[in-house]
Design a protein around this motif. Structure first.
Motif, mmCIF file in Angstrom:
data_model
loop_
_atom_site.group_PDB
_atom_site.id
_atom_site.type_symbol
_atom_site.label_atom_id
_atom_site.label_comp_id
_atom_site.label_asym_id
_atom_site.label_seq_id
_atom_site.Cartn_x
_atom_site.Cartn_y
_atom_site.Cartn_z
ATOM 1 N N PHE A 612 28.743 36.180 44.594
ATOM 2 C CA PHE A 612 29.955 35.261 43.385
ATOM 3 C C PHE A 612 30.210 35.171 42.391
ATOM 4 O O PHE A 612 30.532 35.734 41.358
ATOM 5 N N GLU A 615 29.646 39.225 40.713
ATOM 6 C CA GLU A 615 31.748 39.328 40.826
ATOM 7 C C GLU A 615 32.460 39.176 39.886
ATOM 8 O O GLU A 615 33.769 39.128 38.822
ATOM 9 N N CYS A 616 32.336 37.407 39.745
ATOM 10 C CA CYS A 616 33.265 36.717 38.317
ATOM 11 C C CYS A 616 32.778 37.416 37.438
ATOM 12 O O CYS A 616 33.532 37.737 36.269
ATOM 13 N N GLN A 619 33.838 40.381 36.449
ATOM 14 C CA GLN A 619 35.559 40.225 36.604
ATOM 15 C C GLN A 619 36.138 39.468 35.027
ATOM 16 O O GLN A 619 36.858 39.992 34.038
ATOM 17 N N LEU B 241 41.274 28.187 41.743
ATOM 18 C CA LEU B 241 40.444 28.838 41.306
ATOM 19 C C LEU B 241 39.527 27.411 41.417
ATOM 20 O O LEU B 241 38.645 26.963 42.233
ATOM 21 N N GLN B 265 34.597 34.340 48.835
ATOM 22 C CA GLN B 265 35.489 35.894 48.600
ATOM 23 C C GLN B 265 37.020 35.776 48.729
ATOM 24 O O GLN B 265 37.301 36.823 47.995
ATOM 25 N N LEU B 267 38.281 33.818 47.118
ATOM 26 C CA LEU B 267 38.160 33.039 45.686
ATOM 27 C C LEU B 267 38.212 34.790 44.975
ATOM 28 O O LEU B 267 38.779 34.982 43.774
ATOM 29 N N VAL B 268 37.325 35.362 44.973
ATOM 30 C CA VAL B 268 37.283 37.062 43.937
ATOM 31 C C VAL B 268 38.217 37.699 44.368
ATOM 32 O O VAL B 268 38.717 38.160 43.547
ATOM 33 N N LEU B 271 41.205 36.243 42.170
ATOM 34 C CA LEU B 271 40.562 36.336 40.817
ATOM 35 C C LEU B 271 41.443 37.921 40.559
ATOM 36 O O LEU B 271 42.253 37.995 39.373
ATOM 37 N N LEU B 272 41.275 38.945 41.640
ATOM 38 C CA LEU B 272 41.276 40.245 40.996
ATOM 39 C C LEU B 272 43.237 40.371 41.455
ATOM 40 O O LEU B 272 44.061 41.361 40.019
#
Lengths: 625, 323
Positions: A612, A615-616, A619, B241, B265, B267-268, B271-272
């Motif tokens: 996680f 991934e953040c 990004q 978030l 995921q 949350l991911v 965000l995307l």
């Protein structure tokens, strides 16, 4: 400057052998950040021999570019920055001993520790005639302090003053010689017990706190006020002043009588009032119950203002400094820990007045141990440092982590200024001592350790005991010979690390085409333990079998490894060294056990968290595109 | 193939149209998510492997499962083998940046045309914009220098105020204000460069500087509507978030690792999605307003005839550059 017009307050019977009696007048100038002082010192010669030379601490001289303190600070951290505001000094303008005349011509600086001739933190004077045994000499000293911007727990910050190590203080005759060390980066204290009758003059709007009872307060016509404090059976005197302090008071009833609590809170720290007070009362109660009565009728907690970290977390007799922040999260118990720790020094340093220069572990280390015990008792075994929804941390984990940061450069017993560096000093003096004593509980039991520490306090309060006295006390109370343990943990640098090296179950009839598995099958099972470190410590092993049987064995650990063999109708499920997790000195807990069946949950949890975060972060990088 | 998202783009707000575009072209989101997840998983594989070797057969690992002991975690991190070293994860982050650089042109092309492109067309569109977008990153880094200088200047001022004041409040509030202003500045800069990318795709503007100039004028003339579009999505993103992490930390049991994975995921993905939403909203906005805003000449009294007429949205690269 006001003179001593009032008679010396008379207190109850002395608790200590009062070698010194200080009477000091001090006037603070908040514009120049200076103090004009006049001191009278009555010193009793209880050394059993004539004394003609007297060393004095002049510790404010430590804050000068060529001093030993700064030299050590730069040795420890070459980027240590010096700026003129940090300059501090104490100048003796006159010194005499009554009829013995002016002593200033004999005054000279000495450097008993490092021969750094630029270090002026210890001065020595020579009397024209010696002071006979059991006689008394009265020194009259006028001095001028220039306070640094707060550093090493003394000085000023804006309108805040923390006045410590600020007056000429005579050394201690100890072990047949004068003990008066220079001011070093990591240590400060060793002094004789006595009385302090101190009058301070400050601007009228200042709130003053001190390590003594306020016995008189008068307003002066020039816009100042004078406050007189008296303290007995203590070995130092510090004070603080600020017009911005907010005073919070309370009383705690101890076994020796009421204790008046005074919090001097800096602006914006209202949210910490309750946290400080709860921690202080809880710690007072536990020390009183476990180790012995707190004999003073007061304790003052100074809350330094923001940016005043250099003044925070310090102990003086009956006055301690704490540390907090407006945004201090409630789940991180840092303010509580600081109050707990600094109060603990009232016992370990304040009353059991060991020599911090030479045996810092006896105050910082024992205090870190009792901090673990009292914080655990108040805030929970696993949550005594961090207690958040996300995770937790205990005090003993924190001490162990400190220890493992720099575990093996120095023994606990090394003189404080001779440690490899500041990290090693902190790791060993605080973390290793605490972890050593926590591990010792496994050998002698928690209750025995508590009684040992209580005996240490009750027997040696108001004296200057040594490390040998402490270790003998533990052996005496526990009834065990523990020298082998102390040789390794206190005098030595060996690392303790045990591992379960191998676990295996093999059917006895392994050679059959289809070896039988299941009920009735006999297995040869093996467990190998490896002593990786050089520290020898008897350990226990718990082996669990798949039929529910549990076998507990003990190993004296003298050899490097041992193999245990079992012949049972069951396979091994797990093997664990130190199943109670009491050997906190063990460097690596993960290799202390082995489960035959893999359990990937912890790894998966870390994988989830790291994925996680990764991934953040990816990004966040991609924000650029 | 036309997607449902094109829906009266001229009539719905860019905010809603952007959301509809992201929804209508979910495949982009899912692919991005998969790449993001795979790269991250690949990046942390050494961590997982190293931790696994230590934890999977150790009873000490239980304090990381039934709760989360910072002490045990720190013990793990401090082991001589450094099992929690994250160098690999950092490298994967850089690869993700390159990947985004490669496909952003394709994403914008999909949102512009509101059709599903073939894989080849998608990557061709991305590749067409690769170098101009790379140049934009360089320009972006240059633009960020003054932002960083302003931010650090205010930071130093805040430190000074903090040090000099009896109360910590003025310094703290100055720090908060500095953070807020820096974030707003970063949003404005990102919005500017986003619009430049939109222009680069729609107008097929190959020169990054020209696209940035046009985007700057566009932003100056339509700041309120564009910033409101951008900011709203960021605000929603922050709220989701914060709420999601709070939910995760406070309500999901420590040992519920699958649930943790799912919520993390989600949350991911959000965000995307939020970032794509901004992209799509900006494209929708430009499709609706861009022609008049970016290219219309500034009227002057003695110049009744426009000097330059914008090209059509077809973005035909063969059209001559305007004089």
């Amino acid at each position: 400057m006001q003179t001593a017009a009032l008679p010396t307050p008379v207190g109850p019977a002395p608790l200590s052998t009062r070698v010194v009696a200080y009477s000091i007048d001090a006037q603070l100038n908040p514009v120049t950040h200076t103090i004009e002082g006049r001191e009278t010192l009555d010193w009793k010669n209880l050394t059993g021999q004539p004394q003609q030379d007297f060393p004095f601490h002049l510790y404010l001289n430590a804050f000068q570019p060529t001093s030993t303190w700064i030299t050590e600070a730069r040795l420890n951290n070459p980027d240590f920055e010096w700026k003129p505001e940090k300059y501090g000094s104490i100048e003796i303008t006159s010194i005499d001993a009554g009829v013995l005349g002016n002593l200033k011509p004999s005054m000279h600086f000495v450097q008993p520790d490092d021969k750094n001739r630029d270090d002026h933190t210890v001065m020595q004077i020579h009397l024209p005639i010696p002071v006979p045994p059991n006689a008394q000499v009265e020194f009259h000293i006028q001095f001028a302090d220039r306070l640094p911007e707060v550093v090493a727990r003394t000085g000023y910050l804006r309108d805040f003053y923390m006045i410590g190590q600020w007056f000429p203080k005579v050394g201690v005759w100890w072990k047949g010689e004068w003990n008066c060390h220079q001011f070093h980066r990591d240590t400060e204290f060793f002094a004789d017990f006595g009385t302090f009758d101190v009058r301070v003059m400050v601007p009228k709007n200042y709130v003053v706190g001190a390590g003594g009872d306020l016995v008189d307060e008068t307003d002066n016509p020039n816009g100042t006020k004078s406050l007189r404090f008296y303290s007995a059976d203590t070995h130092d005197f510090s004070w603080t002043a600020s017009p911005s302090f907010r005073v919070v008071t309370d009383t705690w009833q101890g076994s020796a009588g009421p204790v008046h609590i005074r919090l001097l809170m800096s602006p914006d720290h209202e949210s910490s009032d309750e946290r400080y007070m709860r921690a202080l009362k809880g710690t007072l109660a536990l020390f009183d119950k476990w180790y012995g009565p707190y004999p003073y009728d007061r304790i003052t907690v100074v809350d330094p203002p923001h940016g005043g970290l250099q003044a925070g977390g310090m102990e003086y007799p009956t006055l301690i400094t704490a540390d907090t922040d407006r945004l201090a999260p409630g789940s991180i118990l840092f303010p509580e820990i600081v109050v707990d720790h600094e109060f603990g020094h009232q016992y370990w340093y304040g009353m059991v007045a060991t020599n911090e220069f030479e045996e810092a572990w006896l105050d910082e280390g024992i205090n870190s141990y009792t901090e673990v015990k009292t914080m655990d008792a108040q805030y929970g075994r696993n949550t005594s440092m961090i207690n958040s929804s996300f995770g937790t941390m205990s005090e003993d984990e924190a001490q162990r982590m400190t220890y493992l940061g720099t575990p093996d450069y120095d023994p606990v017993t090394r003189f404080a200024w001779k440690f490899f560096n500041g990290s090693s000093y902190g790791a060993v003096t605080y973390g290793k001592t605490a972890t050593t004593l926590l591990t010792l509980e496994k050998l002698v039991g928690e209750d025995t350790m508590r009684r040992a520490v209580q005996t240490w306090f009750l027997r040696y309060r108001f004296t200057h005991p040594t490390g040998t006295d402490f270790l003998k006390t533990i052996e005496e109370v526990s009834g065990k010979d523990l020298q082998w343990y102390f040789d390794q943990s206190v005098s030595g640098t060996a690392i303790l690390d045990y591992a379960v090296e191998g676990v295996h179950s093999d059917p006895v009839k392994w050679y059959e085409p289809k070896p039988p598995h299941g009920s009735g099958t006999i297995y040869h099972s093996y467990v190998v333990i490896h002593r990786i470190g050089d520290f020898v410590f008897p350990t226990d092993l718990e082996v669990k079998f798949d039929n529910g049987e549990v076998v507990l064995v003990q190993w004296d650990s003298r050899d490097r490894w041992i193999r245990y063999t079992y012949h049972k109708p069951a396979k091994i499920v797990s093997a664990e060294i130190d199943p109670g997790n009491q050997t906190l000195l063990d460097r690596n807990f993960f290799n202390n056990s082995y489960t035959v069946k893999s359990d990937t949950r912890a790894t998966n949890k870390i994988a989830v968290l790291y994925t996680f975060i990764s991934e953040c972060i990816s990004q966040a990088y991609a924000w650029l595109t | 193939m036309e997607r449902g998202a094109d829906m009266n783009r001229g009539e719905s707000s860019p905010f809603a149209a952007g959301a509809a575009l992201v929804w209508g072209h979910q495949r982009i989101l899912w692919w991005l998510f998969v790449v993001n997840l795979l790269l991250a998983s690949w990046g942390v594989r050494s961590v997982v492997q190293g931790a696994g070797e230590i934890l999977d057969h150790s009873l000490a690992a239980s304090r990381l499962v039934d709760g989360f002991s910072f002490g045990v975690f720190q013990d793990l991190a401090n082991l001589p083998s450094h099992p929690l070293d994250v160098t690999g994860a950092r490298n994967m982050g850089i690869i993700f940046v390159l990947f985004m650089l490669l496909i952003t042109g394709g994403i914008l092309e999909v949102y512009r045309r509101d059709v599903s492109l073939s894989t080849a067309d998608f990557f061709a569109a991305g590749a067409r914009c690769f170098w101009r977008f790379l140049w934009m990153i360089i320009f972006l880094l240059l633009v960020l220098i003054p932002v960083a200088l302003i931010s650090s200047g205010v930071f130093m001022l805040a430190v000074r105020v903090y040090d000099k004041s009896i109360s910590d409040a003025p310094g703290l509030w100055l720090h908060v204000a500095n953070i807020a202003i820096t974030l707003l500045l970063l949003m404005v800069v990102r919005l500017w460069f986003d619009m430049a990318q939109v222009i680069a795709v729609v107008e097929d503007e190959r020169r990054a500087r020209r696209a940035l100039g046009a985007a700057f004028r566009l932003l100056r003339g339509n700041f309120a509507s564009l910033f409101w579009l951008f900011f709203r999505i960021n605000f929603i993103e922050a709220v989701v978030l914060f709420g999601g992490v709070t939910l995760w930390v406070k309500l999901v049991p420590h040992a519920a690792i699958a649930a943790s994975f799912i919520i993390s995921q989600l949350l991911v993905i959000f965000l995307l999605a939020a970032r794509l939403w901004q992209r799509a909203g900006e494209m929708a906005w430009y499709e609706h307003h861009g022609d008049a805003s970016v290219t219309a000449p500034i009227p002057v009294d003695d110049a009744p005839v426009p000097a330059y007429v914008a090209p059509s949205f077809s973005g035909d690269a063969s059209e001559p550059e305007p004089a």
